[in-house]
Design a protein around this motif. Sequence first.
Motif, PDB file in Angstrom:
ATOM      1  N   THR A   3     -44.177 -68.248   4.331  1.00 12.21           N
ATOM      2  CA  THR A   3     -43.958 -69.666   4.601  1.00 12.21           C
ATOM      3  C   THR A   3     -45.121 -70.181   5.416  1.00 12.21           C
ATOM      4  OG1 THR A   3     -42.667 -69.180   6.588  1.00 12.21           O
ATOM      5  CG2 THR A   3     -41.429 -69.516   4.547  1.00 12.21           C
ATOM      6  N   LEU A   4     -45.419 -71.460   5.229  1.00 11.86           N
ATOM      7  CA  LEU A   4     -46.426 -72.138   6.038  1.00 11.86           C
ATOM      8  C   LEU A   4     -45.698 -73.035   7.014  1.00 11.86           C
ATOM      9  CD1 LEU A   4     -49.031 -73.251   3.347  1.00 11.86           C
ATOM     10  CD2 LEU A   4     -48.961 -71.129   4.657  1.00 11.86           C
ATOM     11  N   SER A   5     -46.156 -73.026   8.250  1.00 15.41           N
ATOM     12  CA  SER A   5     -45.510 -73.836   9.273  1.00 15.41           C
ATOM     13  C   SER A   5     -46.564 -74.259  10.280  1.00 15.41           C
ATOM     14  CB  SER A   5     -44.413 -73.010   9.943  1.00 15.41           C
ATOM     15  OG  SER A   5     -43.630 -73.829  10.773  1.00 15.41           O
ATOM     16  N   GLU A   6     -46.140 -75.117  11.208  1.00 16.32           N
ATOM     17  CA  GLU A   6     -47.069 -75.557  12.241  1.00 16.32           C
ATOM     18  C   GLU A   6     -47.638 -74.341  12.962  1.00 16.32           C
ATOM     19  OE1 GLU A   6     -48.030 -78.745  12.408  1.00 16.32           O
ATOM     20  OE2 GLU A   6     -46.680 -78.930  10.706  1.00 16.32           O
ATOM     21  N   LEU A   7     -48.914 -74.425  13.262  1.00 20.49           N
ATOM     22  CA  LEU A   7     -49.587 -73.338  13.965  1.00 20.49           C
ATOM     23  C   LEU A   7     -49.150 -73.355  15.426  1.00 20.49           C
ATOM     24  CD1 LEU A   7     -51.737 -71.152  13.461  1.00 20.49           C
ATOM     25  CD2 LEU A   7     -53.443 -72.791  14.179  1.00 20.49           C
ATOM     26  N   PRO A   8     -48.682 -72.231  15.961  1.00 15.60           N
ATOM     27  CA  PRO A   8     -48.288 -72.216  17.377  1.00 15.60           C
ATOM     28  C   PRO A   8     -49.476 -72.577  18.256  1.00 15.60           C
ATOM     29  CG  PRO A   8     -47.667 -70.169  16.285  1.00 15.60           C
ATOM     30  CD  PRO A   8     -48.533 -70.934  15.333  1.00 15.60           C
ATOM     31  N   ILE A   9     -49.224 -73.430  19.214  1.00 15.08           N
ATOM     32  CA  ILE A   9     -50.290 -73.868  20.107  1.00 15.08           C
ATOM     33  C   ILE A   9     -50.223 -73.022  21.382  1.00 15.08           C
ATOM     34  CG2 ILE A   9     -51.335 -75.862  21.241  1.00 15.08           C
ATOM     35  CD1 ILE A   9     -51.225 -76.198  18.262  1.00 15.08           C
ATOM     36  N   LYS A  59     -52.319 -74.674   9.314  1.00 11.80           N
ATOM     37  CA  LYS A  59     -50.957 -74.160   9.201  1.00 11.80           C
ATOM     38  C   LYS A  59     -50.969 -72.673   9.524  1.00 11.80           C
ATOM     39  CE  LYS A  59     -48.810 -77.779   7.398  1.00 11.80           C
ATOM     40  NZ  LYS A  59     -47.740 -78.470   8.094  1.00 11.80           N
ATOM     41  N   GLY A  60     -49.913 -72.227  10.165  1.00  4.57           N
ATOM     42  CA  GLY A  60     -49.724 -70.807  10.376  1.00  4.57           C
ATOM     43  C   GLY A  60     -49.116 -70.200   9.131  1.00  4.57           C
ATOM     44  N   ILE A  68     -48.867 -64.114  10.573  1.00  2.26           N
ATOM     45  CA  ILE A  68     -49.759 -63.104   9.996  1.00  2.26           C
ATOM     46  C   ILE A  68     -51.113 -63.687   9.602  1.00  2.26           C
ATOM     47  CG2 ILE A  68     -47.813 -61.717   9.176  1.00  2.26           C
ATOM     48  CD1 ILE A  68     -48.700 -62.646   6.280  1.00  2.26           C
ATOM     49  N   GLY A  69     -51.272 -64.994   9.775  1.00  2.00           N
ATOM     50  CA  GLY A  69     -52.559 -65.599   9.428  1.00  2.00           C
ATOM     51  C   GLY A  69     -52.549 -67.085   9.678  1.00  2.00           C
ATOM     52  N   LYS A  70     -53.657 -67.717   9.314  1.00  2.00           N
ATOM     53  CA  LYS A  70     -53.735 -69.171   9.409  1.00  2.00           C
ATOM     54  C   LYS A  70     -54.639 -69.679   8.304  1.00  2.00           C
ATOM     55  CE  LYS A  70     -57.491 -69.717  12.776  1.00  2.00           C
ATOM     56  NZ  LYS A  70     -58.436 -70.536  12.068  1.00  2.00           N
ATOM     57  N   PHE A 104     -50.537 -73.930   0.339  1.00  2.00           N
ATOM     58  CA  PHE A 104     -51.304 -74.903   1.119  1.00  2.00           C
ATOM     59  C   PHE A 104     -51.878 -75.988   0.207  1.00  2.00           C
ATOM     60  CE2 PHE A 104     -55.086 -76.315   3.524  1.00  2.00           C
ATOM     61  CZ  PHE A 104     -54.482 -76.646   4.737  1.00  2.00           C
ATOM     62  N   LEU A 105     -52.460 -75.586  -0.919  1.00  2.00           N
ATOM     63  CA  LEU A 105     -53.050 -76.558  -1.842  1.00  2.00           C
ATOM     64  C   LEU A 105     -51.988 -77.467  -2.458  1.00  2.00           C
ATOM     65  CD1 LEU A 105     -55.634 -74.255  -3.642  1.00  2.00           C
ATOM     66  CD2 LEU A 105     -56.123 -76.034  -1.941  1.00  2.00           C
TER      67      LEU A 105
END
Length: 172
Positions: A3-9, A59-60, A68-70, A104-105
């Motif tokens: 899943t793609l989600s907001e990147l933790p800040i 996105k995270g 596991i990535g961004k 993402f695309l």
Amino acid sequence: MITLSELPIRYDDLNDLYEHTDQTFCLNRVSVPLDEDTTRGYFMMVRTGLNDGMRFAAKGIFLDQRLIGKIERTVYENGCAELDLIVRKEYCGKGYGTEALRQFLALPENRTECDSYCAYIDAKNQAAIGVLEKNGFEAKRNFQADVITPQGDAYTLRTADGVEYIREGETE
């Protein structure tokens, strides 16, 4: 499932991600641990959606709620969006990067804000080549670039052989 989600800040989350990423084939390598001032600047880009005045999105990439990535993009004035993708080394080669890029695309904002996508990769990075080609990117040109990498208080300079990959956008 990816899943793609907001990147933790959070500095620790981003630092841990880079610490467990194989940067052997990265054109721009990041020194670990991450510099806190530079990281704060990055987080400002994530919050504001701007990278030096250009539209920016990150996105995270999560697997079972674990980062596991961004993946990120910067949209240039000409409508081309440059992509960047990293995945923790223990998750490489399992299709997660390919699936994350596909998702993402497909995001609505990426289908309307970008005319095309580009990615600049090390010519020896077969894994990245596979991820891009499975997502409809085509190699357009080879290039050489002088890359400066911070190392503590100093810098190293190296010349990297790379390939520019392009994919035309799909507008709705």
